[in-house]
Design a protein around this motif. Structure first.
Motif, PDB file in Angstrom:
ATOM      1  N   ASN A  17      52.586  29.581  37.500  1.00  0.00           N
ATOM      2  CA  ASN A  17      51.331  30.318  37.636  1.00  0.00           C
ATOM      3  C   ASN A  17      51.545  31.816  37.511  1.00  0.00           C
ATOM      4  O   ASN A  17      50.741  32.529  36.930  1.00  0.00           O
ATOM      5  CB  ASN A  17      50.677  30.004  38.989  1.00  0.00           C
ATOM      6  CG  ASN A  17      50.073  28.616  39.028  1.00  0.00           C
ATOM      7  OD1 ASN A  17      49.689  28.088  37.995  1.00  0.00           O
ATOM      8  ND2 ASN A  17      50.013  28.028  40.207  1.00  0.00           N
ATOM      9  N   ILE A  21      49.703  34.232  34.774  1.00  0.00           N
ATOM     10  CA  ILE A  21      48.778  35.304  35.151  1.00  0.00           C
ATOM     11  C   ILE A  21      49.238  36.655  34.635  1.00  0.00           C
ATOM     12  O   ILE A  21      48.437  37.528  34.342  1.00  0.00           O
ATOM     13  CB  ILE A  21      48.591  35.350  36.688  1.00  0.00           C
ATOM     14  CG1 ILE A  21      47.388  36.214  37.042  1.00  0.00           C
ATOM     15  CG2 ILE A  21      49.824  35.886  37.370  1.00  0.00           C
ATOM     16  CD1 ILE A  21      47.050  36.173  38.508  1.00  0.00           C
ATOM     17  N   ASN A  69      43.156  42.728  36.205  1.00  0.00           N
ATOM     18  CA  ASN A  69      43.494  41.449  35.587  1.00  0.00           C
ATOM     19  C   ASN A  69      43.988  40.451  36.631  1.00  0.00           C
ATOM     20  O   ASN A  69      43.626  39.271  36.614  1.00  0.00           O
ATOM     21  CB  ASN A  69      44.559  41.660  34.517  1.00  0.00           C
ATOM     22  CG  ASN A  69      44.892  40.380  33.782  1.00  0.00           C
ATOM     23  OD1 ASN A  69      44.011  39.698  33.274  1.00  0.00           O
ATOM     24  ND2 ASN A  69      46.170  40.033  33.736  1.00  0.00           N
ATOM     25  N   GLU A  71      43.170  40.405  39.812  1.00  0.00           N
ATOM     26  CA  GLU A  71      42.067  40.002  40.679  1.00  0.00           C
ATOM     27  C   GLU A  71      41.125  39.020  39.978  1.00  0.00           C
ATOM     28  O   GLU A  71      40.596  38.108  40.611  1.00  0.00           O
ATOM     29  CB  GLU A  71      41.308  41.247  41.147  1.00  0.00           C
ATOM     30  CG  GLU A  71      42.135  42.117  42.095  1.00  0.00           C
ATOM     31  CD  GLU A  71      41.412  43.350  42.572  1.00  0.00           C
ATOM     32  OE1 GLU A  71      40.577  43.882  41.794  1.00  0.00           O
ATOM     33  OE2 GLU A  71      41.663  43.801  43.700  1.00  0.00           O
ATOM     34  N   LYS A  72      40.911  39.206  38.680  1.00  0.00           N
ATOM     35  CA  LYS A  72      40.067  38.263  37.936  1.00  0.00           C
ATOM     36  C   LYS A  72      40.705  36.882  37.895  1.00  0.00           C
ATOM     37  O   LYS A  72      40.037  35.865  38.081  1.00  0.00           O
ATOM     38  CB  LYS A  72      39.840  38.785  36.515  1.00  0.00           C
ATOM     39  CG  LYS A  72      38.904  39.979  36.433  1.00  0.00           C
ATOM     40  CD  LYS A  72      38.760  40.458  35.003  1.00  0.00           C
ATOM     41  CE  LYS A  72      37.870  41.688  34.925  1.00  0.00           C
ATOM     42  NZ  LYS A  72      37.776  42.204  33.530  1.00  0.00           N
ATOM     43  N   LYS A  73      42.016  36.848  37.641  1.00  0.00           N
ATOM     44  CA  LYS A  73      42.706  35.565  37.560  1.00  0.00           C
ATOM     45  C   LYS A  73      42.799  34.889  38.929  1.00  0.00           C
ATOM     46  O   LYS A  73      42.735  33.667  39.037  1.00  0.00           O
ATOM     47  CB  LYS A  73      44.108  35.759  36.974  1.00  0.00           C
ATOM     48  CG  LYS A  73      44.121  36.239  35.545  1.00  0.00           C
ATOM     49  CD  LYS A  73      43.600  35.177  34.599  1.00  0.00           C
ATOM     50  CE  LYS A  73      43.660  35.648  33.146  1.00  0.00           C
ATOM     51  NZ  LYS A  73      45.014  35.784  32.632  1.00  0.00           N
ATOM     52  N   LYS A  75      40.619  34.843  41.242  1.00  0.00           N
ATOM     53  CA  LYS A  75      39.349  34.218  41.615  1.00  0.00           C
ATOM     54  C   LYS A  75      39.316  32.747  41.222  1.00  0.00           C
ATOM     55  O   LYS A  75      38.597  31.953  41.832  1.00  0.00           O
ATOM     56  CB  LYS A  75      38.196  34.961  40.943  1.00  0.00           C
ATOM     57  CG  LYS A  75      37.943  36.342  41.520  1.00  0.00           C
ATOM     58  CD  LYS A  75      36.781  37.021  40.807  1.00  0.00           C
ATOM     59  CE  LYS A  75      36.548  38.415  41.380  1.00  0.00           C
ATOM     60  NZ  LYS A  75      35.427  39.110  40.682  1.00  0.00           N
ATOM     61  N   ASP A  76      40.071  32.396  40.195  1.00  0.00           N
ATOM     62  CA  ASP A  76      40.070  31.014  39.691  1.00  0.00           C
ATOM     63  C   ASP A  76      41.195  30.169  40.282  1.00  0.00           C
ATOM     64  O   ASP A  76      41.355  29.005  39.908  1.00  0.00           O
ATOM     65  CB  ASP A  76      40.190  31.010  38.161  1.00  0.00           C
ATOM     66  CG  ASP A  76      39.060  31.769  37.499  1.00  0.00           C
ATOM     67  OD1 ASP A  76      37.945  31.739  38.046  1.00  0.00           O
ATOM     68  OD2 ASP A  76      39.303  32.401  36.449  1.00  0.00           O
ATOM     69  N   GLN A  77      41.981  30.757  41.166  1.00  0.00           N
ATOM     70  CA  GLN A  77      43.131  30.030  41.704  1.00  0.00           C
ATOM     71  C   GLN A  77      42.740  29.157  42.892  1.00  0.00           C
ATOM     72  O   GLN A  77      42.004  29.587  43.782  1.00  0.00           O
ATOM     73  CB  GLN A  77      44.232  31.014  42.136  1.00  0.00           C
ATOM     74  CG  GLN A  77      44.931  31.698  40.981  1.00  0.00           C
ATOM     75  CD  GLN A  77      45.595  30.725  40.055  1.00  0.00           C
ATOM     76  OE1 GLN A  77      46.207  29.758  40.496  1.00  0.00           O
ATOM     77  NE2 GLN A  77      45.476  30.969  38.749  1.00  0.00           N
ATOM     78  N   VAL A  78      43.229  27.934  42.875  1.00  0.00           N
ATOM     79  CA  VAL A  78      42.982  27.009  43.986  1.00  0.00           C
ATOM     80  C   VAL A  78      44.260  26.774  44.796  1.00  0.00           C
ATOM     81  O   VAL A  78      44.205  26.223  45.895  1.00  0.00           O
ATOM     82  CB  VAL A  78      42.443  25.662  43.475  1.00  0.00           C
ATOM     83  CG1 VAL A  78      41.061  25.870  42.866  1.00  0.00           C
ATOM     84  CG2 VAL A  78      43.380  25.033  42.462  1.00  0.00           C
ATOM     85  N   TYR A  83      48.126  31.971  45.566  1.00  0.00           N
ATOM     86  CA  TYR A  83      47.149  33.020  45.829  1.00  0.00           C
ATOM     87  C   TYR A  83      47.718  34.059  46.799  1.00  0.00           C
ATOM     88  O   TYR A  83      47.637  35.266  46.557  1.00  0.00           O
ATOM     89  CB  TYR A  83      45.878  32.401  46.397  1.00  0.00           C
ATOM     90  CG  TYR A  83      44.778  33.398  46.689  1.00  0.00           C
ATOM     91  CD1 TYR A  83      43.824  33.718  45.723  1.00  0.00           C
ATOM     92  CD2 TYR A  83      44.704  34.014  47.938  1.00  0.00           C
ATOM     93  CE1 TYR A  83      42.810  34.625  45.991  1.00  0.00           C
ATOM     94  CE2 TYR A  83      43.707  34.934  48.208  1.00  0.00           C
ATOM     95  CZ  TYR A  83      42.765  35.229  47.235  1.00  0.00           C
ATOM     96  OH  TYR A  83      41.776  36.143  47.504  1.00  0.00           O
TER      97      TYR A  83
END
Length: 241
Positions: A17, A21, A69, A71-73, A75-78, A83
């Motif tokens: 990951n 990112i 960049n 912070e945008k990526k 937001k989609d992390q589970v 994270y």
């Protein structure tokens, strides 16, 4: 054994990951690491030097874009572990950016009339120039009757934003007592991080100095006047430590 395998899988997922990112069409892991390292150097240099240094515009733009960049990526992390891992790096870089700018604003406020008098707009960002304008306007409110010349200058200041030289000429009307100067011969401890020997001429910097030049070998640490090494600091051959 299964727990160990699960732990290794988690680490592999985090690494994968992390690579995803940070890697994109314009940047790679190596570039991002360089941005972070250069930001640390710029922050340390500004923090450890009493003189105002040139604004690192390109570096700050790259770092701010990198943080955005991240912070945008994120937001989609589970993956909570990933994270938390990346969030620490984001917060660390945001702190360096904010503190770098904070340190500069403190210096600008302190040396504001010196900056104007000597036309040092080349050291400032556009936002910092706007800060100078607003600060001058606020300061003018508190000046006494003897500073009417400054008030006239401030009222007509905005049209001269594109010509910093005119602003510098007008500030010469100020009493010298009001101008705070940075240390003339501030000494800094610097380290040669380049692969070459740097030759510093000190005769023009220190009055009465008996040596024509001083050699700084790679990885060598020396104590020298800031004015004698500022160009090498700007070129990232020397760093302040």
């Amino acid at each position: 054994m299964s727990n160990l395998f699960h732990l290794n899988n988690n680490n592999n997922n985090i690494n994968n990951n992390l690579h995803n990112i940070l890697s994109n069409n314009n940047n790679n892991l190596h570039n991002n690491e360089n941005y972070y390292n250069d930001l640390i150097i710029a922050w340390k240099n500004e923090k450890l030097c009493k003189n105002l240094m040139p604004y690192e515009e390109i570096l700050l733009i790259n770092c701010i874009n990198l943080v955005e960049n991240y912070e945008k990526k994120l937001k989609d992390q589970v993956d909570q572990d990933f994270y938390d891992f990346i969030l620490q790096d984001v917060q660390r870089m945001k702190f360096l950016i904010k503190d770098y700018l904070r340190i500069r604003l403190i210096k600008i406020e302190k040396y504001i009339f010196y900056i104007l008098k000597n036309d040092l707009s080349n050291l400032l960002s556009q936002n910092e120039i706007n800060f100078v304008i607003d600060l001058i306007k606020m300061k003018s409110v508190y000046f006494n009757e003897g500073m009417k010349k400054l008030n006239i200058f401030v009222n007509n200041f905005r049209p001269f934003l594109d010509n910093f030289k005119k602003m510098s000429e007008k500030i010469n009307c100020l009493n010298e007592v009001m101008i705070v100067y940075p240390p003339k011969n501030e000494f800094v401890i610097v380290k040669n991080i380049s692969q070459e020997t740097i030759i510093i001429n000190l005769n023009d910097i220190i009055e009465g100095f008996n040596f024509n030049a001083l050699s700084i070998n790679p990885e060598e640490i020396v104590l020298l006047p800031y004015n004698s090494v500022k160009d090498y600091i700007k070129e990232k051959k020397l760093i302040i430590i």
